[in-house]
Design a protein around this motif. Structure first.
Motif, short mmCIF file in Angstrom:
data_model
loop_
_atom_site.label_atom_id
_atom_site.label_comp_id
_atom_site.label_asym_id
_atom_site.label_seq_id
_atom_site.Cartn_x
_atom_site.Cartn_y
_atom_site.Cartn_z
N GLU A 634 51.84 66.79 5.94
CA GLU A 634 52.83 67.25 4.95
C GLU A 634 52.39 66.76 3.58
N ASP A 635 52.36 67.67 2.58
CA ASP A 635 51.86 67.27 1.27
C ASP A 635 52.96 66.79 0.35
N GLN A 663 43.07 69.09 6.12
CA GLN A 663 41.74 68.51 6.30
C GLN A 663 41.85 67.07 6.81
N ILE A 664 42.73 66.31 6.14
CA ILE A 664 42.92 64.91 6.55
C ILE A 664 43.44 64.86 7.99
N ALA A 665 44.36 65.82 8.28
CA ALA A 665 44.93 65.86 9.64
C ALA A 665 43.84 66.06 10.69
N ILE A 685 44.15 72.16 -0.14
CA ILE A 685 42.84 71.90 0.50
C ILE A 685 42.69 72.67 1.81
N MET A 686 43.53 72.32 2.81
CA MET A 686 43.50 73.13 4.03
C MET A 686 44.92 73.29 4.52
N THR A 692 45.26 74.34 12.32
CA THR A 692 45.56 74.63 13.73
C THR A 692 44.43 75.42 14.37
N LYS A 693 43.94 76.39 13.60
CA LYS A 693 42.86 77.22 14.13
C LYS A 693 41.63 76.35 14.46
#
Ligand code: ADP
Length: 752
Positions: A634-635, A663-665, A685-686, A692-693
């Motif tokens: 979550e950002d 990305q961090i996730a 970023i992502m 998920t993909k």
């Protein structure tokens, strides 16, 4: 042809004496011999014929010879006693006659020369006739004698077998004389005839001919039909072809929807078609007499440009110009014109197309495209605005929830409660706006699932009772006994409509009651038509406004009091009911109260049909001391805090890791094992979909099937089950309802 050797010899001697001494003489002594040599094809300039031969005598000899060789040059030799015969012979077709014993060398040579010359002239004439395709004939009705030239026979297709001069075969069906019979009859009356006619040739083909026939008397005062016939088939066919093509062009000219006209450079019409009248709006006479049609073009500079360009380029294509129609309207036109220069005319021809309607349609299409585009943009805008509102509201909502659990002093608690209520209302508004835009764009798909109507009504009363009691309003549901308990349809939508109507009824009522009636109208096979009525004793609505309240954003303003709302509720109800084929309406008396009603056709169902998975059973929840690891992607900082606080209050041993973006996730997920991932969708970023993909497609099997719950402020993600497409297991809508969040986390973590 002479059987008397003395007479034959005499002819030879005479010829020696004359200037014809070089001619060759062949003597045949019988008709049969003569015919044989003629049939062999040998050519003779002249035949000298003695009528008295061993095998044929008298006039008959000539007739027999002529019958076979009608074109031959024959000079008859007669005895002194039968001079009369000579005249007759000439009438029958002989060139001349000489009386035996009475002619000398000079006479003979003269007769021969004359005859040969005559043959030459005749040949030339025949040649001319052949080229001109002209033939002529003569017919002697008294004797039925018929003579005609070669070309005559060719015209009739009788190239081979000619008629004999005796007229013996004149009565044959395909004989040319049959074709001329009628003509002769007319000539007999009128004296002469000149006309074109169609004849049938021997071979069956048709020819067009021009004939001229006169009646005259010969020297013996006998009647003679004398005619000239010319084959004019080629010309006639060309004329017919020409006429056909002319008719075709005439047809195009008259039928054309475009104005077609020929005009001088000074603007005088030389010719124009029907459509020209329509385009200009003037009558035929008016256009014919109008000296300068150019004055109808508009604007003047454009007209001048047209004429200049046309003269310079000789032709001009699709030139746009306007025309002042007689009605005063301005018609938009396209002009295509070409210069015409002939010996006696200079001007131009023109195709003028009225494109007014076409242009109008184009403009309308553009407007429509623009409208569609703006509708699309509006939808996009609404989606993004609502997303932007939901995200901070999640924070307000979540934090007030947490605060409310913190045993605040009464006053603060009251204030926080108000914050929470207000944000709930705000959320309702956002939801309504989104909903109406989805409905109006035809995005709503209705469910058809069995449910318990009695239970639905019970829940409705339970929730609404609280509001009604606050205002001391009596709330009641009256269901007719014949209304089926289990029906199949869209439960959520029905609930939504009833909540709206009952909510309004309570909102606009201060004393009295709100009653909900459900009746059955008809059985239709396995379906029933139900009627729902919500009656109140509130402020009512004046007659003239009742229609309008179902429209979007329509609210009736009161001077004395302000009711909160957006004016969207009823229009949502109307759309939901009508899109399911039902009808909605209201009756009201101002100051007394209103009745809102709608009908709906639903399928009947039974208790067994129900999906009996009971939702949100409390015993399914993870115990308060459950230990598990959760990754939160979550950002939004506030929302990170809300989620963390909410979850930690529920499960004190929960281990929460926060990733600021997708990305961090995924980096964290590569190194660590988590029990569940809460994935925001829109992140820098992502984003959540991408992350998920990546997890689903590139991670080792033990991690690629990680439980991932979407957390999103995009309402459509849940509505369209979009999250499934992106490979997520489930979703939680922001602002999240803590209970829903706890339930879903418990369900998946326990399962794991
Ligand atoms: P909202 O309630 O959010 O204003 P609605 O579309 O539900 O929007 O209603 C539109 C308007 O219709 C209300 O503002 C109110 O003026 C009128 N209205 C609706 N229901 C009632 C009712 N039961 N009694 C009187 N007026 C009503």
């Amino acid at each position: 042809m002479e059987d008397n050797p003395g007479d034959a010899r005499l002819v030879e001697i005479f010829l020696q004496e004359s200037d014809l001494q070089n001619c060759e003489v062949v003597n045949k002594t019988s008709l049969a011999d003569a015919i044989a040599i003629l049939e062999s094809g040998e050519e003779f300039a002249v035949i000298l014929l003695d009528l008295t031969l061993p095998d044929s005598r008298g006039f008959e000899t000539l007739e027999r010879l002529l019958a076979k060789f009608p074109q031959k040059n024959i000079i008859v030799l007669t005895g002194y006693s039968d001079k009369e015969m000579g005249l007759r012979a000439v009438q029958a077709g002989a060139q001349d006659f000489l009386v035996k014993g009475a002619f000398d060398a000079e006479q003979l040579s003269k007769s021969l020369r004359f005859s040969i010359e005559r043959t030459r002239v005749l040949k030339r004439l025949e040649e001319t006739q052949r080229i001109a395709r002209i033939g002529n004939w003569e017919y002697f009705p008294e004797t039925s004698a018929f003579t005609a030239t070669d070309e005559f026979y060719r015209i009739f297709g009788h190239d081979e077998d000619r008629l004999d001069g005796s007229g013996n075969n004149l009565e044959e069906v395909d004989s040319p004389i049959q074709a001329l019979k009628e003509l002769h009859e007319v000539v007999a009356v009128k004296g002469s005839v000149k006309q074109d006619m169609k004849i049938k040739q021997k071979g069956g083909a048709y020819r067009y001919v021009s004939v001229q026939c006169n009646l005259r008397h010969d020297e013996a005062n006998n009647l003679v039909y004398q005619g000239i016939i010319q084959d004019i088939t080629d010309r006639k066919l060309a004329d017919m072809e020409m006429e056909k093509s002319r008719a075709r062009y005439q047809e195009i000219f008259t039928q054309s929807k475009d104005a077609l006209f020929i005009s001088t450079f000074t603007g005088k019409f030389v010719d124009f078609n029907q459509a020209t009248l329509d385009v200009f709006g003037y009558s035929r006479e008016e256009l014919q007499t109008m000296e300068d049609t150019h004055k109808l073009y508009y604007p003047v500079e454009r007209k001048n440009e047209f004429l200049l360009k046309l003269k310079a380029q000789k032709a001009i294509k699709d030139f746009e110009i306007s025309i002042a129609h007689r009605s005063g309207e301005v018609r938009e036109c396209m002009m295509t014109a070409t210069i015409i220069v002939t010996d006696d005319f200079i001007g131009y021809n023109c195709i003028l197309r009225d494109v007014t309607e076409l242009r109008q349609a184009e403009r309308m299409r553009k407007t429509r495209d623009l409208a569609q585009q703006s509708a699309y943009m509006k939808e996009q805008f609404l989606a993004s605005i609502s997303h932007e509102m939901r995200t901070p509201m999640n924070a307000i909502f979540g934090m007030s929830n947490i605060l409310l659990q913190m045993n605040l002093p009464t006053e603060q608690n009251g204030l926080v409660q108000n914050i929470k209520n207000s944000s709930e209302i705000l959320l309702g508004v956002v939801n309504d706006i989104l909903e109406i835009s989805a409905i109006q764009n035809g995005k709503v798909v209705f469910e058809n699932k069995p449910f318990d109507l009695a239970e639905l009504l019970n829940n409705l009363i339970n929730v609404m009772q609280y509001k009604a009691q606050e205002k001391d309003i009596f709330l009641e549901v009256i269901t007719s006994p014949d209304v089926p308990r289990y029906i199949s349809g869209d439960k959520l939508r029905l609930n939504q409509v009833l909540y709206n109507l009952v909510g309004n009824a309570i909102k606009f009522t201060d004393h009295g009651f709100v009653k909900i009636y459900i009746e059955k109208l008809y059985d239709i096979g396995n379906s029933v038509q139900l009627k729902f009525k919500v009656q109140d004793t509130g402020i009512g609505i004046s007659e003239d406004k009742i229609e309008a309240i179902f429209e979007t954003f329509t609210r009736i303003l009161r001077k004395d009091r302000v009711y909160e709302g957006t004016g969207l509720g009823l229009s949502i109800c109307k759309n939901l009911i009508e899109q399911q084929g039902g009808k909605i309406g209201a009756t009201s008396t101002e100051g007394k109260g209103s009745v809102f009603y709608f009908d709906l056709i639903v399928d009947m169902a039974s208790a067994e049909d129900l999906d009996n998975k009971e939702p949100q059973e409390p015993e399914n929840e993870l115990p308060a001391n459950a230990k598990f690891k959760l990754l939160l992607a979550e950002d939004h900082k506030m929302n990170q805090l809300v989620a963390r606080k909410t979850l930690e209050r529920k499960w004190k041993d929960i281990e929460i890791t926060i990733a600021d973006n997708g990305q961090i996730a995924i980096d964290l997920l590569r190194e660590n094992i988590y029990d569940i991932v809460l994935m925001d969708i829109q992140m820098p970023i992502m984003d959540g979909y991408e992350a998920t993909k990546t997890i689903r497609n590139t991670f080792p099997p033990d991690r690629s099937n990680m439980i991932i719950l979407a957390m999103t402020a995009h309402a459509h993600v849940g509505r369209d089950e979009k999250y499934k497409e992106y490979g997520m297991d489930d979703f939680v809508l922001k602002p999240f309802d803590p209970e829903d969040l706890f339930y879903k986390i418990s369900k998946y973590v326990k399962h794991r």
